[in-house]
Design a protein around this motif. Structure first.
Motif, PDB file in Angstrom:
ATOM      1  N   MET A   1       0.836  -1.161   0.000  1.00 55.79           N
ATOM      2  CA  MET A   1       0.000   0.000   0.000  1.00 55.79           C
ATOM      3  C   MET A   1       0.889   1.235   0.000  1.00 55.79           C
ATOM      4  O   MET A   1       1.925   1.257   0.624  1.00 55.79           O
ATOM      5  CB  MET A   1      -0.874  -0.037   1.239  1.00 55.79           C
ATOM      6  CG  MET A   1      -1.858   1.049   1.264  1.00 55.79           C
ATOM      7  SD  MET A   1      -3.070   0.827   2.564  1.00 55.79           S
ATOM      8  CE  MET A   1      -3.188  -0.929   2.691  1.00 55.79           C
ATOM      9  N   THR A  76      -1.343   1.715   8.318  1.00 56.68           N
ATOM     10  CA  THR A  76      -1.111   1.005   7.059  1.00 56.68           C
ATOM     11  C   THR A  76      -1.190  -0.510   7.253  1.00 56.68           C
ATOM     12  O   THR A  76      -1.843  -1.208   6.473  1.00 56.68           O
ATOM     13  CB  THR A  76       0.250   1.393   6.462  1.00 56.68           C
ATOM     14  OG1 THR A  76       0.254   2.801   6.215  1.00 56.68           O
ATOM     15  CG2 THR A  76       0.527   0.664   5.160  1.00 56.68           C
ATOM     16  N   ASP A  77      -0.555  -1.022   8.300  1.00 51.87           N
ATOM     17  CA  ASP A  77      -0.601  -2.463   8.583  1.00 51.87           C
ATOM     18  C   ASP A  77      -2.032  -2.924   8.854  1.00 51.87           C
ATOM     19  O   ASP A  77      -2.460  -3.979   8.375  1.00 51.87           O
ATOM     20  CB  ASP A  77       0.293  -2.819   9.772  1.00 51.87           C
ATOM     21  CG  ASP A  77       1.769  -2.718   9.462  1.00 51.87           C
ATOM     22  OD1 ASP A  77       2.143  -2.644   8.267  1.00 51.87           O
ATOM     23  OD2 ASP A  77       2.560  -2.692  10.431  1.00 51.87           O
ATOM     24  N   ASP A  80      -3.908  -2.891   5.570  1.00 52.64           N
ATOM     25  CA  ASP A  80      -3.413  -4.009   4.747  1.00 52.64           C
ATOM     26  C   ASP A  80      -4.020  -5.330   5.193  1.00 52.64           C
ATOM     27  O   ASP A  80      -4.454  -6.137   4.365  1.00 52.64           O
ATOM     28  CB  ASP A  80      -1.881  -4.110   4.832  1.00 52.64           C
ATOM     29  CG  ASP A  80      -1.157  -3.148   3.932  1.00 52.64           C
ATOM     30  OD1 ASP A  80      -1.784  -2.573   3.011  1.00 52.64           O
ATOM     31  OD2 ASP A  80       0.063  -2.971   4.148  1.00 52.64           O
ATOM     32  N   ASN A  81      -4.059  -5.561   6.499  1.00 52.92           N
ATOM     33  CA  ASN A  81      -4.632  -6.808   7.023  1.00 52.92           C
ATOM     34  C   ASN A  81      -6.117  -6.914   6.689  1.00 52.92           C
ATOM     35  O   ASN A  81      -6.593  -7.992   6.311  1.00 52.92           O
ATOM     36  CB  ASN A  81      -4.416  -6.913   8.535  1.00 52.92           C
ATOM     37  CG  ASN A  81      -2.985  -7.194   8.890  1.00 52.92           C
ATOM     38  OD1 ASN A  81      -2.243  -7.785   8.111  1.00 52.92           O
ATOM     39  ND2 ASN A  81      -2.566  -6.775  10.066  1.00 52.92           N
ATOM     40  N   GLU A  84      -6.451  -7.742   2.945  1.00 55.53           N
ATOM     41  CA  GLU A  84      -6.140  -9.144   2.650  1.00 55.53           C
ATOM     42  C   GLU A  84      -7.316 -10.059   2.974  1.00 55.53           C
ATOM     43  O   GLU A  84      -7.470 -11.110   2.359  1.00 55.53           O
ATOM     44  CB  GLU A  84      -4.905  -9.588   3.428  1.00 55.53           C
ATOM     45  CG  GLU A  84      -3.622  -8.993   2.909  1.00 55.53           C
ATOM     46  CD  GLU A  84      -2.424  -9.329   3.793  1.00 55.53           C
ATOM     47  OE1 GLU A  84      -2.557 -10.186   4.698  1.00 55.53           O
ATOM     48  OE2 GLU A  84      -1.371  -8.720   3.582  1.00 55.53           O
TER      49      GLU A  84
END
Length: 97
Positions: A1, A76-77, A80-81, A84
């Motif tokens: 990202m 961001t993490d 992102d998770n 997904e």
């Protein structure tokens, strides 16, 4: 990202807020569920395809106390998770013809 990606919540996902400001996200298409804390709830509500990750992280810094310097990476993490797992997507940019 990337820094200027603009996340948007999956419209079929249900946000169920609990009494203690925590919440559960439920995706009826996949039967997936995830619990999120109050910061996650705030991020979720900011993901409308209009704000990029930097703007969302900035709002988190404004809204909460004792936010770490790593807020951008943590947001961001988190996003992102969720991406997904199908809870979040990204606004597609229109290309000139």
């Amino acid at each position: 990202m990337k820094l200027f990606d603009k996340p948007v919540t999956n419209p079929v996902v249900v946000l169920r807020e609990e009494f203690d400001d925590w919440a559960v996200l439920f995706n009826p298409d996949t039967a997936g569920a995830v619990g999120i804390n109050p910061v996650g709830v705030a991020v979720w509500k900011l993901m409308n395809g209009q704000r990029n990750l930097e703007e969302i992280a900035g709002r988190v810094k404004d809204q909460f106390e004792d936010v770490p310097e790593t807020v951008y990476e943590e947001v961001t993490d988190f996003v992102d998770n969720l991406a997904e797992s199908g809870f979040v997507g990204y606004e597609l940019k229109e290309f000139a013809k």
